[in-house]
Design a protein around this motif. Structure first.
Motif, short mmCIF file in Angstrom:
data_model
loop_
_atom_site.label_atom_id
_atom_site.label_comp_id
_atom_site.label_asym_id
_atom_site.label_seq_id
_atom_site.Cartn_x
_atom_site.Cartn_y
_atom_site.Cartn_z
N TYR A 74 9.24 33.18 55.37
CA TYR A 74 8.59 32.84 54.10
C TYR A 74 7.42 31.90 54.31
CZ TYR A 74 7.92 31.56 49.23
OH TYR A 74 7.37 31.35 47.98
N SER A 152 12.60 39.98 51.43
CA SER A 152 13.16 39.83 50.09
C SER A 152 13.59 38.37 49.92
CB SER A 152 14.36 40.78 49.89
OG SER A 152 15.37 40.51 50.86
N GLY A 153 14.11 38.04 48.76
CA GLY A 153 14.52 36.67 48.51
C GLY A 153 13.37 35.78 48.09
N ALA A 156 14.31 32.61 45.59
CA ALA A 156 15.05 31.52 46.22
C ALA A 156 14.16 30.76 47.21
CB ALA A 156 16.29 32.07 46.94
N SER A 289 14.95 33.43 56.34
CA SER A 289 14.92 34.55 55.38
C SER A 289 13.51 34.96 55.11
CB SER A 289 15.62 34.11 54.09
OG SER A 289 14.93 33.04 53.50
#
Length: 289
Positions: A74, A152-153, A156, A289
Motif C-alpha cells: 500500500y 485489495s483492502g 483498511a 497487504s
C-alpha cells in the motif's frame, strides 16, 4: 433498498446504487426482459453531489510521503500514485509485463483494457518513481498478496495511513499534543491526481501535456482536436513528471532517486514537520497487504 444503503454506507453510495439500478432497469426495458416503467426514475437522489475540489498542500504531501516509508504494497502504491498521477486501480493492478526498465527510470504502459477511457497510456517513470517498485519477480502482478490477484483492502489500508498521519500531525517531539490535527483535512487517493493537475497548471506545464499525463480526452484534447491529435507527448510528459518528482523530493527532503525501505522488518518512521523541525513517530504501517 436505497435507505438501507444510505444507512450502512452513506448517501453518496446510495446515489451510486440508484444510478446502477436505473441503468439496469433501463436496459431491461429496452431489451424486452421486463415491462412497464423504470421505478427508479421516480425516486429522488439520496443527496445532492458536487465535484470534489480537494487539493493537498505541500505540507500534506510531505506528510503523506514520510508516512509511506514501510515498503508495504500500500505504501508503494500511494507513492506511485503521487509520482504518476494515475488512478488507484491502475496501480493496484499493475503487471510486470507493463513495466520496461530504462537507465533513466522506466516506462509504464497501461493497456487500453485497463484504462478508464479505453485508451492506452504510456507514462515515463522517473528514478524516484521506479525506486518505489519492489524487486522484480516471476509474479504476474506487481502488487497483491499472491501476485495473481490485484491489490485489495483499500479502505483498511487508507484508514491506517490516516491514523498514522494524524498521530504524526498531532504530537510534538516530546509527545505533547498540538492543535494541528484540525489542519489535516480528510483526503482521498484520487485527490492526488487533482493536486498534480493543479500544480502542473500553476508551474507552466501546457494544458494538453497535463491532460496527456492524466489520460484525459477532454479540454485541450477533446472535440475535433482529440479526433485528429493522437500525439503521445512522450518527452513533454517526461519533463512534467520529472519536475513534479523534483518538487515532491524537495518538500519531503528525499533524494530524487531515493529508494523505499527494503523490507518491513522494522516499523517505519513517520515524520511531520512543524516550524521547520521534524517530528518522528513510529507508525503501525509495517504490513504487507
Amino acid at each position: 433498498v436505497l435507505e438501507a444503503v444510505a444507512g450502512a454506507s452513506g448517501l453518496v453510495s446510495a446515489n451510486r446504487v440508484r444510478a446502477h439500478l436505473s441503468a439496469a432497469w433501463t436496459w431491461g426495458l429496452r431489451s424486452g426482459v421486463c415491462d412497464g416503467e423504470n421505478p427508479v426514475a421516480f425516486t429522488p437522489a439520496a443527496a445532492p453531489e458536487r465535484a470534489r475540489d480537494r487539493v493537498l498542500t505541500d505540507a500534506e504531501l510531505a506528510l503523506i510521503w514520510r508516512c509511506t516509508a514501510s515498503g508495504s504494497d500500500y505504501h508503494r502504491i500511494v507513492r506511485l500514485l503521487l509520482l504518476t498521477a494515475t488512478r488507484r486501480e491502475e496501480v493496484g493492478a499493475m503487471a510486470w509485463s507493463e513495466i520496461r526498465r530504462t537507465p533513466s527510470g522506466g516506462v509504464w504502459t497501461i493497456p487500453a483494457a485497463r484504462s478508464k477511457n479505453g485508451r492506452p497510456l504510456e507514462l515515463p517513470l522517473t528514478p524516484l518513481a521506479a525506486a518505489q517498485l519492489p524487486a522484480e519477480s516471476d509474479r504476474k502482478l506487481v502488487f497483491g498478496r499472491s501476485g495473481k490477484s490485484v491489490f485489495s483492502g483499500w479502505s483498511a489500508a487508507k484508514s491506517r495511513l490516516d491514523a498514522a498521519m494524524a498521530r504524526a500531525d498531532a504530537t510534538s517531539t516530546d509527545g505533547a499534543a498540538t492543535q494541528e490535527t484540525a489542519s489535516l483535512r480528510p483526503w482521498r487517493l484520487h485527490d492526488l491526481r487533482r493536486t498534480f493537475a493543479t500544480w502542473s497548471n500553476d508551474h507552466g506545464v501546457a494544458p494538453h501535456v497535463g491532460e496527456a499525463v492524466l489520460n484525459h480526452v477532454s479540454g485541450a484534447r477533446g472535440g475535433v482536436a482529440g479526433v485528429y491529435n493522437h500525439a503521445a507527448y512522450r518527452d513533454q510528459k517526461a519533463a512534467a513528471l520529472a519536475a513534479w518528482a523534483e518538487h515532491l523530493a524537495r518538500i519531503a527532503d528525499e533524494p530524487p532517486s531515493g529508494s523505499i525501505a527494503a523490507s518491513n522488518e522494522n516499523a517505519p518512521i513517520c515524520v511531520a514537520v512543524t516550524a521547520g523541525k521534524p517530528r518522528r513517530h513510529r507508525t503501525e504501517e509495517a504490513f504487507s497487504s
